[in-house]
Write a protein that holds these residues in place. Sequence first.
Motif, PDB file in Angstrom:
ATOM      1  N   ALA A  23       0.808  -1.222   0.000  1.00 20.74           N
ATOM      2  CA  ALA A  23       0.000   0.000   0.000  1.00 20.74           C
ATOM      3  C   ALA A  23       0.840   1.270   0.000  1.00 20.74           C
ATOM      4  O   ALA A  23       0.376   2.311  -0.461  1.00 20.74           O
ATOM      5  CB  ALA A  23      -0.933  -0.002   1.204  1.00 20.74           C
ATOM      6  N   ASN A  37      -1.704   2.228  -5.132  1.00 21.66           N
ATOM      7  CA  ASN A  37      -1.421   0.878  -4.631  1.00 21.66           C
ATOM      8  C   ASN A  37      -2.357  -0.100  -5.326  1.00 21.66           C
ATOM      9  O   ASN A  37      -3.368   0.286  -5.920  1.00 21.66           O
ATOM     10  CB  ASN A  37      -1.555   0.795  -3.105  1.00 21.66           C
ATOM     11  CG  ASN A  37      -2.967   1.054  -2.625  1.00 21.66           C
ATOM     12  OD1 ASN A  37      -3.862   0.236  -2.822  1.00 21.66           O
ATOM     13  ND2 ASN A  37      -3.187   2.199  -1.994  1.00 21.66           N
ATOM     14  N   GLU A  40      -6.296  -0.298  -4.973  1.00 17.88           N
ATOM     15  CA  GLU A  40      -7.206   0.621  -5.650  1.00 17.88           C
ATOM     16  C   GLU A  40      -7.886  -0.052  -6.832  1.00 17.88           C
ATOM     17  O   GLU A  40      -8.865   0.469  -7.357  1.00 17.88           O
ATOM     18  CB  GLU A  40      -6.471   1.879  -6.106  1.00 17.88           C
ATOM     19  CG  GLU A  40      -6.059   2.791  -4.955  1.00 17.88           C
ATOM     20  CD  GLU A  40      -5.554   4.139  -5.434  1.00 17.88           C
ATOM     21  OE1 GLU A  40      -5.066   4.231  -6.579  1.00 17.88           O
ATOM     22  OE2 GLU A  40      -5.634   5.096  -4.657  1.00 17.88           O
ATOM     23  N   TRP A  45      -8.723  -5.529  -4.322  1.00 17.72           N
ATOM     24  CA  TRP A  45      -9.335  -5.251  -3.013  1.00 17.72           C
ATOM     25  C   TRP A  45     -10.167  -6.453  -2.578  1.00 17.72           C
ATOM     26  O   TRP A  45     -10.067  -6.913  -1.428  1.00 17.72           O
ATOM     27  CB  TRP A  45     -10.214  -4.006  -3.103  1.00 17.72           C
ATOM     28  CG  TRP A  45     -10.776  -3.559  -1.785  1.00 17.72           C
ATOM     29  CD1 TRP A  45     -10.240  -2.637  -0.940  1.00 17.72           C
ATOM     30  CD2 TRP A  45     -11.998  -4.018  -1.161  1.00 17.72           C
ATOM     31  NE1 TRP A  45     -11.034  -2.486   0.181  1.00 17.72           N
ATOM     32  CE2 TRP A  45     -12.118  -3.319   0.068  1.00 17.72           C
ATOM     33  CE3 TRP A  45     -12.989  -4.930  -1.516  1.00 17.72           C
ATOM     34  CZ2 TRP A  45     -13.204  -3.521   0.932  1.00 17.72           C
ATOM     35  CZ3 TRP A  45     -14.052  -5.130  -0.646  1.00 17.72           C
ATOM     36  CH2 TRP A  45     -14.159  -4.435   0.554  1.00 17.72           C
ATOM     37  N   ARG A 166      -9.889   1.020   5.156  1.00 14.76           N
ATOM     38  CA  ARG A 166      -8.736   1.911   4.954  1.00 14.76           C
ATOM     39  C   ARG A 166      -8.293   1.930   3.496  1.00 14.76           C
ATOM     40  O   ARG A 166      -7.856   2.963   2.984  1.00 14.76           O
ATOM     41  CB  ARG A 166      -7.589   1.448   5.849  1.00 14.76           C
ATOM     42  CG  ARG A 166      -6.444   2.429   5.968  1.00 14.76           C
ATOM     43  CD  ARG A 166      -5.375   1.909   6.896  1.00 14.76           C
ATOM     44  NE  ARG A 166      -4.546   2.993   7.400  1.00 14.76           N
ATOM     45  CZ  ARG A 166      -3.445   2.802   8.101  1.00 14.76           C
ATOM     46  NH1 ARG A 166      -3.059   1.584   8.406  1.00 14.76           N
ATOM     47  NH2 ARG A 166      -2.728   3.832   8.521  1.00 14.76           N
ATOM     48  N   TYR A 167      -8.390   0.781   2.809  1.00 14.88           N
ATOM     49  CA  TYR A 167      -7.898   0.697   1.441  1.00 14.88           C
ATOM     50  C   TYR A 167      -9.005   0.755   0.395  1.00 14.88           C
ATOM     51  O   TYR A 167      -8.728   0.643  -0.804  1.00 14.88           O
ATOM     52  CB  TYR A 167      -7.071  -0.584   1.263  1.00 14.88           C
ATOM     53  CG  TYR A 167      -5.842  -0.560   2.127  1.00 14.88           C
ATOM     54  CD1 TYR A 167      -4.948   0.509   2.079  1.00 14.88           C
ATOM     55  CD2 TYR A 167      -5.596  -1.582   3.042  1.00 14.88           C
ATOM     56  CE1 TYR A 167      -3.839   0.558   2.895  1.00 14.88           C
ATOM     57  CE2 TYR A 167      -4.479  -1.541   3.863  1.00 14.88           C
ATOM     58  CZ  TYR A 167      -3.605  -0.471   3.788  1.00 14.88           C
ATOM     59  OH  TYR A 167      -2.507  -0.423   4.606  1.00 14.88           O
TER      60      TYR A 167
END
Length: 239
Positions: A23, A37, A40, A45, A166-167
């Motif tokens: 990340a 990262n 995305e 994901w 968070r991602y």
Amino acid sequence: RGAAGRTALVQTYDAGVTVDHWATLLPLERGGVQLRNVFEDCAHWWALARHCLIALDAIHALQLVHLDLKADNVCVPLGPSDFDPLAAHGTLQPRFDDLALIDFAFSLVSGEPLESALPIARQAEYEYQSPRLLRALDAGRAGDLAPTRQLDWRCDLFSLAAMLWRYLPELEDATHGAWTRGRHAKARALVRRLVEAHDGELPALRPHAELIAFASEALAQPELAESLQRGWRLVVDSD
């Protein structure tokens, strides 16, 4: 342990690049599009979500609770092993099938007796720790270890929800990576289900299989399945 009279031996292996490394240190590009990262990308994901759930299912079946699930305690090896970032046409990809959880220093087995409180500090800068865990730690420092002994898999699902959230890119920022409004809504729904599993009463049957199926369904879409098979170029600074 080693043979009698010899030094004790410890065997280890390289679990690979952590999610935190992916990340923060590995900006990627493909087809002229750069991503900060790999997560995305919608498919990646969902792959992170699915394989984390598979790993947690394995330890939770043993009544083992990790209690420190975060991005630098999850490894996703980089492939191929001989990847050269300076090669003209070299591509890399995360090997999600080899995802590994690491650092079980704070883990426990639900219901097992404890002699002392867990030496875990509250992490104020990143709220991935389960409220159940934090309440148990407060009680443990006051001398009551019963709430800590009763901690279970719900703590890890909360931490997974925090990491995935968070991602997850903001919808307005998700113009690349095959995100659509529907896919983004489904990703948010997974995070919500993880939090709801944490907040609810302990069910007779763990929800892991259902959650894994939910993530697998998302990845079954041909466009996302194909994305996982394609490689990425590492964005290398010109200097």
